[in-house]
Design a protein around this motif. Sequence first.
Motif, PDB file in Angstrom:
ATOM      1  N   MET A   1       0.712  -1.402  -0.394  1.00 27.79           N
ATOM      2  CA  MET A   1       0.373   0.011   0.050  1.00 27.79           C
ATOM      3  C   MET A   1       1.041   1.314  -0.506  1.00 27.79           C
ATOM      4  O   MET A   1       0.479   2.416  -0.192  1.00 27.79           O
ATOM      5  CB  MET A   1      -1.097  -0.084   0.835  1.00 27.79           C
ATOM      6  N   LEU A   2       1.995   1.059   0.839  1.00 31.03           N
ATOM      7  CA  LEU A   2       3.242   2.056   0.780  1.00 31.03           C
ATOM      8  C   LEU A   2       3.302   2.973  -0.535  1.00 31.03           C
ATOM      9  O   LEU A   2       3.167   3.686  -1.072  1.00 31.03           O
ATOM     10  CB  LEU A   2       4.152   1.734   1.616  1.00 31.03           C
ATOM     11  N   GLY A   3       3.752   1.864  -1.363  1.00 29.48           N
ATOM     12  CA  GLY A   3       4.469   1.562  -2.854  1.00 29.48           C
ATOM     13  C   GLY A   3       3.103   1.883  -3.876  1.00 29.48           C
ATOM     14  O   GLY A   3       3.322   3.193  -4.415  1.00 29.48           O
ATOM     15  N   TYR A   4       1.181   1.881  -3.483  1.00 29.73           N
ATOM     16  CA  TYR A   4       0.583   2.379  -4.544  1.00 29.73           C
ATOM     17  C   TYR A   4       0.782   4.346  -3.702  1.00 29.73           C
ATOM     18  O   TYR A   4       0.123   4.967  -4.850  1.00 29.73           O
ATOM     19  CB  TYR A   4      -0.217   1.767  -3.967  1.00 29.73           C
ATOM     20  N   LEU A   5       0.950   4.151  -2.879  1.00 27.94           N
ATOM     21  CA  LEU A   5       1.058   6.013  -2.212  1.00 27.94           C
ATOM     22  C   LEU A   5       2.048   6.446  -2.931  1.00 27.94           C
ATOM     23  O   LEU A   5       1.243   7.421  -3.358  1.00 27.94           O
ATOM     24  CB  LEU A   5       0.933   5.906  -0.332  1.00 27.94           C
ATOM     25  N   PHE A   6       2.506   6.006  -2.724  1.00 27.07           N
ATOM     26  CA  PHE A   6       3.618   6.423  -3.271  1.00 27.07           C
ATOM     27  C   PHE A   6       3.849   7.075  -5.176  1.00 27.07           C
ATOM     28  O   PHE A   6       4.608   8.264  -5.501  1.00 27.07           O
ATOM     29  CB  PHE A   6       5.236   6.459  -3.220  1.00 27.07           C
TER      30      PHE A   6
END
Length: 288
Positions: free
Chosen positions: A1-6
């Motif tokens: 999810m953090l990657g998608y957020l970035f």
Amino acid sequence: MLGYLFVAPLLLWLAGAILYPLLSAVYLSVQDVKVIGTGGAFVGLDNYVAVLRASRFWEALWRSLGWVLFNAILQTILAFITALILKQNFRGRDVARSWVILPWIVPTVVVVVIWRWLLNASGGIINYVLLSLGLVDQAVGFFGSGGMAYTSVIAINSWRWFPFITVVLLAALLRIPQELYDAAAVDGASPGQQFVRITLPSLQPVLFVLGLVGTLLSFNVFDVIWLLTGGGPAGATTTLPVLIYETAFKQYRLSQAAAMSVIVGLILLLFAALFIRLMAPPVEEERL
């Protein structure tokens, strides 16, 4: 999810800058809008039928295919020769490597003004040289006939773009280990054999990217053609981008121009898929 957020900000920007205009063009292509900013009735696929039945569309399509092919051949040959020369060790090499990119970074308008002056039939320096050397009996009208104008525009566009390809190829050539050439020379390989067996295979990934991106960019070239000839004489240099512009902003048939744009987009998408499928270099599996 953090990657998608970035990556979310970039995806949102792409959606706003690319996806929304693309969907708007598709929506516009099924309406009957004449002038930008006005409304129009829903006509379904009538615009697509009209475009595909128009002889000018097919003429412009074939002209665009020839444009891409001849530009690719000329640019690749010039870039290969220049890159191989710049790879050698000679006095002034660093200066030449820096200045070779100049035609590519010069604004298009400046390029057009320079070449129109050079190729001018009445006072151009190229006609002056040709007449002085006795190579021609009278001044050549480089933009006077259809075939000559088409050839001249291709040559000018190739002159503008081959420095960029040269820099990319030169960077790739410098990454090839010199030991490979030394070993091949010891084994008795000629320079031609070294080029075929070492240089070309090593450049395959770079040539693949240049072939894909270069073709897509070349197909969509508009500024050089429009500023040099405006699509003339008698439509001899009217490629699809020029025809789309004329249809939208000179003939006031915006929806038909949008339909042309969608068709061109599908053609380029199909080409990209086939090119990647057939020409992509093999991916070597990572060995543990």
